[in-house]
Motif scaffolding. Structure first.
Motif, PDB file in Angstrom:
ATOM      1  N   THR A  86     -40.379   7.746  40.319  1.00  0.00           N
ATOM      2  CA  THR A  86     -41.249   8.046  39.183  1.00  0.00           C
ATOM      3  C   THR A  86     -41.600   9.528  39.160  1.00  0.00           C
ATOM      4  O   THR A  86     -41.751  10.124  38.087  1.00  0.00           O
ATOM      5  CB  THR A  86     -42.535   7.195  39.225  1.00  0.00           C
ATOM      6  N   ALA A  90     -40.933  11.993  36.165  1.00  0.00           N
ATOM      7  CA  ALA A  90     -42.003  12.818  35.603  1.00  0.00           C
ATOM      8  C   ALA A  90     -41.572  14.276  35.487  1.00  0.00           C
ATOM      9  O   ALA A  90     -41.911  14.967  34.519  1.00  0.00           O
ATOM     10  CB  ALA A  90     -43.260  12.697  36.456  1.00  0.00           C
ATOM     11  N   GLN A  95     -45.113  13.832  32.560  1.00  0.00           N
ATOM     12  CA  GLN A  95     -45.965  12.923  33.321  1.00  0.00           C
ATOM     13  C   GLN A  95     -46.463  11.742  32.494  1.00  0.00           C
ATOM     14  O   GLN A  95     -46.487  10.603  32.968  1.00  0.00           O
ATOM     15  CB  GLN A  95     -47.140  13.699  33.909  1.00  0.00           C
ATOM     16  N   VAL A  98     -44.192   8.645  32.047  1.00  0.00           N
ATOM     17  CA  VAL A  98     -44.073   7.770  33.215  1.00  0.00           C
ATOM     18  C   VAL A  98     -45.382   7.066  33.517  1.00  0.00           C
ATOM     19  O   VAL A  98     -45.409   5.883  33.881  1.00  0.00           O
ATOM     20  CB  VAL A  98     -43.614   8.592  34.434  1.00  0.00           C
ATOM     21  N   MET A 143     -48.916  14.411  40.863  1.00  0.00           N
ATOM     22  CA  MET A 143     -48.926  15.010  39.537  1.00  0.00           C
ATOM     23  C   MET A 143     -49.970  16.106  39.425  1.00  0.00           C
ATOM     24  O   MET A 143     -49.739  17.140  38.774  1.00  0.00           O
ATOM     25  CB  MET A 143     -49.171  13.923  38.481  1.00  0.00           C
ATOM     26  N   ALA A 209     -53.236  10.925  31.600  1.00  0.00           N
ATOM     27  CA  ALA A 209     -52.003  11.105  30.832  1.00  0.00           C
ATOM     28  C   ALA A 209     -52.270  11.788  29.500  1.00  0.00           C
ATOM     29  O   ALA A 209     -51.398  12.511  28.972  1.00  0.00           O
ATOM     30  CB  ALA A 209     -51.332   9.752  30.598  1.00  0.00           C
ATOM     31  N   GLN A 218     -41.550  20.081  31.019  1.00  0.00           N
ATOM     32  CA  GLN A 218     -40.460  19.179  31.385  1.00  0.00           C
ATOM     33  C   GLN A 218     -39.246  19.984  31.850  1.00  0.00           C
ATOM     34  O   GLN A 218     -38.988  21.089  31.384  1.00  0.00           O
ATOM     35  CB  GLN A 218     -40.063  18.314  30.185  1.00  0.00           C
ATOM     36  N   THR A 356     -42.790  17.757  41.745  1.00  0.00           N
ATOM     37  CA  THR A 356     -43.496  16.472  41.673  1.00  0.00           C
ATOM     38  C   THR A 356     -42.796  15.442  42.545  1.00  0.00           C
ATOM     39  O   THR A 356     -43.440  14.683  43.278  1.00  0.00           O
ATOM     40  CB  THR A 356     -43.562  15.968  40.221  1.00  0.00           C
TER      41      THR A 356
END
Length: 437
Positions: A86, A90, A95, A98, A143, A209, A218, A356
């Protein structure tokens, strides 16, 4: 010797004669920091509640430390194996993409586990639902650290303090979480404690989130390229193995403290004793983050891990809960410095697009060590009594120390001797080494 910058423009190299000291107040004044820190705390508190909540629930419905430890282990193994994946997703997709489905599935899975346990369902069904419950534990700690890296990449001293702050936050959750779980379980029911855990995970995770503005960018890959896993780094693999030992301390302590308190007829104090252990770690973490360290991160890692092994060596011999709490406090003093230094080191060993995932491998290793530790400790307790469970933290941390001493050279980032920041206009490349953390 400073690392050669990778940009072809004027370079400003900052090489202070002594390590910079950045206080927590300065760190927390970082713009937008509180917008993700507050929901993150709510979302990561359940991580410290889940294993104890499951233990108390299964003990109450099935009456076996071994069964309770094994169900905890199943959830922890699932978290350890799926968590890094995960984290990798992410890094690639963001983030929120996910986190949102993860917390939804987690809440449903915990609810199913409660229903099956209260219905005295067969043990294999508990394993079946514990798997998704553990696999969907949100990787909020990793995260948050990735967000700090994104915000402070050009300020290494601030980043070091940020890692200290995050480890203190982790320890605060481990101080508060078990106490909260034990209080709810003893005053209401163990099922109620897990309901609170699932609710905090859902609400806190969704709120975290929603803070998309502070999330790291990203990862954008060029066509035809494939991102290497953070685990491809030998140093990351070593740190993950070393953190397995730390996890065995957590797992062995949780089930052994619970068994000791139950044997003494004071089961409600198990969360307090374990909270004191976590409190010692939290205190050490606060102090650690206030010191401008001159020794290298590798040296600090070796020193703190040695102290952890020495602290674990006394737990099995404690005759009552009071002395156990004192021994746990001493043992806990080595936990946060070890975690802080480990996260500091791993950040130097991987590229930006895998941070991450790298942080999650360490978190997952702790979870896997917790799983093994709780399972083995539970079986030992069923066979030989509460004191035997405390042999697990000693053995796990001892093996980790041997690996660390033998392979510590792997913790030096290839081609770097110090942290140097190269600047070109608005572009900034951070070349990280261990010696100035």
């Amino acid at each position: 010797m400073a690392a050669r910058p990778t940009v072809e423009s004027p370079v400003v190299v900052d090489t202070p004669s002594a390590p910079a000291r950045v206080g927590y107040g300065t760190l927390l004044r970082t713009p937008s920091a509180w917008t993700f820190l507050l929901p993150a705390f709510a979302a990561r508190l359940p991580y410290a509640m889940l294993s104890m909540g499951i233990s108390l629930l299964i003990l109450g419905t099935h009456g076996s430390y071994g069964t309770a430890g094994t169900v905890v282990a199943v959830a922890a193994v699932a978290q350890a194996l799926v968590g890094p994946q995960t984290g990798r997703l992410a890094d690639r997709y963001g983030q929120a993409a996910v986190l949102v489905p993860s917390v939804l599935v987690h809440a449903v899975s915990v609810g199913a586990l409660i229903a099956l346990a209260l219905g005295h369902a067969p043990v294999w069904t508990l394993f079946l639902v514990a798997t998704p419950a553990g696999a969907t534990v949100p990787q909020v700690g990793a995260m948050v650290r990735a967000r700090w890296v994104a915000k402070l990449a050009d300020r290494p001293a601030h980043l070091n303090t940020a890692f200290a702050f995050e480890s203190v936050t982790d320890e605060l959750t481990f101080a508060v979480g078990p106490v909260l779980t034990a209080v709810i379980a003893s005053t209401v029911t163990p099922a109620a404690a897990l309901i609170v855990e699932a609710t905090l995970t859902l609400v806190g995770g969704l709120a975290f989130a929603a803070q998309r503005r502070t999330a790291p960018a990203q990862l954008v890959r060029e066509p035809g390229t494939r991102q290497a896993s953070a685990l491809a780094s030998p140093g990351v693999r070593l740190l993950a193995g070393v953190f397995l030992g730390v996890g065995s301390v957590f797992g062995g302590m949780q089930i052994s403290v619970t068994a000791t308190a139950e044997a003494a007829g004071q089961g409600g104090l198990s969360g307090v004793v374990y909270g004191i252990f976590a409190g010692g770690s939290m205190l050490a973490g606060v102090l650690y983050g206030l010191i401008a360290w001159r020794r290298s991160a590798q040296q600090r890692m070796l020193g703190s891990y040695t102290l952890l092994v020495l602290g674990c060596s006394t737990l099995w011999a404690m005759p009552n809960l009071v002395t156990l709490a004192v021994a746990g406090l001493v043992c806990g003093l080595a936990i946060a410095p070890t975690l802080i230094t480990g996260y500091t080191l791993v950040e130097t060993l991987v590229a930006d697009g895998a941070k991450t995932e790298a942080f999650t491998w360490l978190t997952g290793a702790i979870g896997l060590g917790l799983a093994v530790g709780s399972t083995v400790a539970g079986r030992l307790i069923d066979m030989g009594g509460p004191w035997t469970g405390f042999l697990v933290p000693l053995a796990g941390s001892g093996i980790g120390l041997v690996a660390l001493v033998t392979l510590r050279r792997l913790l030096v980032a290839p081609g770097t001797e110090s942290r140097t920041v190269a600047r070109s206009g608005s572009a900034m490349t951070s070349l990280v080494g261990a010696s100035e953390h």
